[in-house]
Write a protein that holds these residues in place. Structure first.
Motif, PDB file in Angstrom:
ATOM      1  N   UNK A   1      39.698 -21.984  32.691  1.00  0.00           N
ATOM      2  CA  UNK A   1      40.837 -20.405  32.475  1.00  0.00           C
ATOM      3  C   UNK A   1      39.896 -20.387  30.925  1.00  0.00           C
ATOM      4  N   UNK A   2      39.184 -20.482  30.902  1.00  0.00           N
ATOM      5  CA  UNK A   2      38.078 -19.863  29.791  1.00  0.00           C
ATOM      6  C   UNK A   2      37.953 -18.784  29.482  1.00  0.00           C
ATOM      7  N   UNK A   3      37.924 -17.599  28.669  1.00  0.00           N
ATOM      8  CA  UNK A   3      38.217 -16.117  28.959  1.00  0.00           C
ATOM      9  C   UNK A   3      36.685 -16.183  28.563  1.00  0.00           C
ATOM     10  N   UNK A   4      36.263 -14.290  27.985  1.00  0.00           N
ATOM     11  CA  UNK A   4      34.574 -14.136  27.803  1.00  0.00           C
ATOM     12  C   UNK A   4      34.346 -13.764  26.516  1.00  0.00           C
ATOM     13  N   UNK A   5      35.772 -14.258  25.993  1.00  0.00           N
ATOM     14  CA  UNK A   5      36.100 -13.803  24.072  1.00  0.00           C
ATOM     15  C   UNK A   5      37.532 -14.405  23.885  1.00  0.00           C
ATOM     16  N   UNK A   6      37.762 -15.158  22.658  1.00  0.00           N
ATOM     17  CA  UNK A   6      38.743 -15.199  21.500  1.00  0.00           C
ATOM     18  C   UNK A   6      38.873 -16.586  21.905  1.00  0.00           C
ATOM     19  N   UNK A   7      37.249 -16.952  21.671  1.00  0.00           N
ATOM     20  CA  UNK A   7      37.173 -18.257  21.359  1.00  0.00           C
ATOM     21  C   UNK A   7      37.576 -18.790  19.592  1.00  0.00           C
ATOM     22  N   UNK A   8      38.180 -20.747  19.597  1.00  0.00           N
ATOM     23  CA  UNK A   8      37.966 -21.302  18.776  1.00  0.00           C
ATOM     24  C   UNK A   8      36.503 -21.096  17.928  1.00  0.00           C
ATOM     25  N   UNK A   9      35.238 -21.113  18.385  1.00  0.00           N
ATOM     26  CA  UNK A   9      34.364 -21.247  17.257  1.00  0.00           C
ATOM     27  C   UNK A   9      33.412 -19.894  18.296  1.00  0.00           C
ATOM     28  N   UNK A  10      32.921 -19.512  17.302  1.00  0.00           N
ATOM     29  CA  UNK A  10      31.833 -18.500  18.068  1.00  0.00           C
ATOM     30  C   UNK A  10      30.553 -19.267  18.162  1.00  0.00           C
ATOM     31  N   UNK A  11      30.619 -18.615  19.387  1.00  0.00           N
ATOM     32  CA  UNK A  11      29.224 -19.221  20.034  1.00  0.00           C
ATOM     33  C   UNK A  11      28.240 -18.136  20.110  1.00  0.00           C
TER      34      UNK A  11
END
Length: 172
Positions: free
Chosen positions: A112-122
């Motif tokens: 379910x991982x989207x391409x953006x909107x993550x908890x941390x910046x990678x």
């Protein structure tokens, strides 16, 4: 009652992803999210549910480059060549990240991982193969929801660097 964030079964976009859309000025995208009662954890399941080509699915995959998480966006019909990722990043070693690292880094579970909107910046790498379509579909924070977006816009929103990290098929 159905809301913009969830459907009747409760399988709508993840709240963190919904919030990210608003922060990025992409709130209108929320109305285009498609929800499915059955999970679409794999690219093949998502393509079948949507009715699109497998290569129109954007997989969001977390790898560990010398222990540092990196997101790779890849079309659903292809595999990531970790050696090409290693060279691109100048890393000693690149491996698939463990499920707990994926969740800790992104805030989402595998599938379910989207391409953006993550908890941390990678750091984000996007394979050029995604640009071969007018629209691609990506996870919206859980295995039951996907959204469409023009690949160039998706790459820009993800802050990705365009690269060639697709595993080449061997011919006999």
């Amino acid at each position: 009652m159905t809301t913009a964030a969830t459907d009747a079964e409760g399988f709508g976009a993840h709240p963190r992803f919904t919030e990210a859309l608003q922060v990025l000025g992409l709130g209108e995208l929320h109305t285009r999210i498609r929800r499915f009662p059955d999970a679409t954890r794999t690219a093949a399941e998502a393509a079948a549910a949507i009715g699109c080509e497998l290569s129109q699915i954007c997989k969001s995959l977390i790898f560990a480059a010398d222990g540092v998480p990196v997101l790779v966006l890849m079309d659903g019909a292809s595999r990531v060549d970790v050696e090409l990722v290693r060279k691109e990043l100048g890393a000693e070693k690149v491996t698939r990240a463990a499920a707990d690292v994926v969740r800790e880094t992104t805030g989402y579970a595998i599938g379910g991982v989207p391409p953006f909107g993550h908890r941390t910046k990678t750091r984000v790498l996007a394979d050029r193969s995604l640009l071969g379509h007018d629209v691609v579909w990506a996870a919206a924070g859980n295995p039951h929801a996907v959204f469409p977006m023009a690949p160039k816009d998706l790459v820009a929103q993800a802050g990705a660097t365009l690269v060639d990290v697709r595993e080449q098929t061997r011919t006999s």
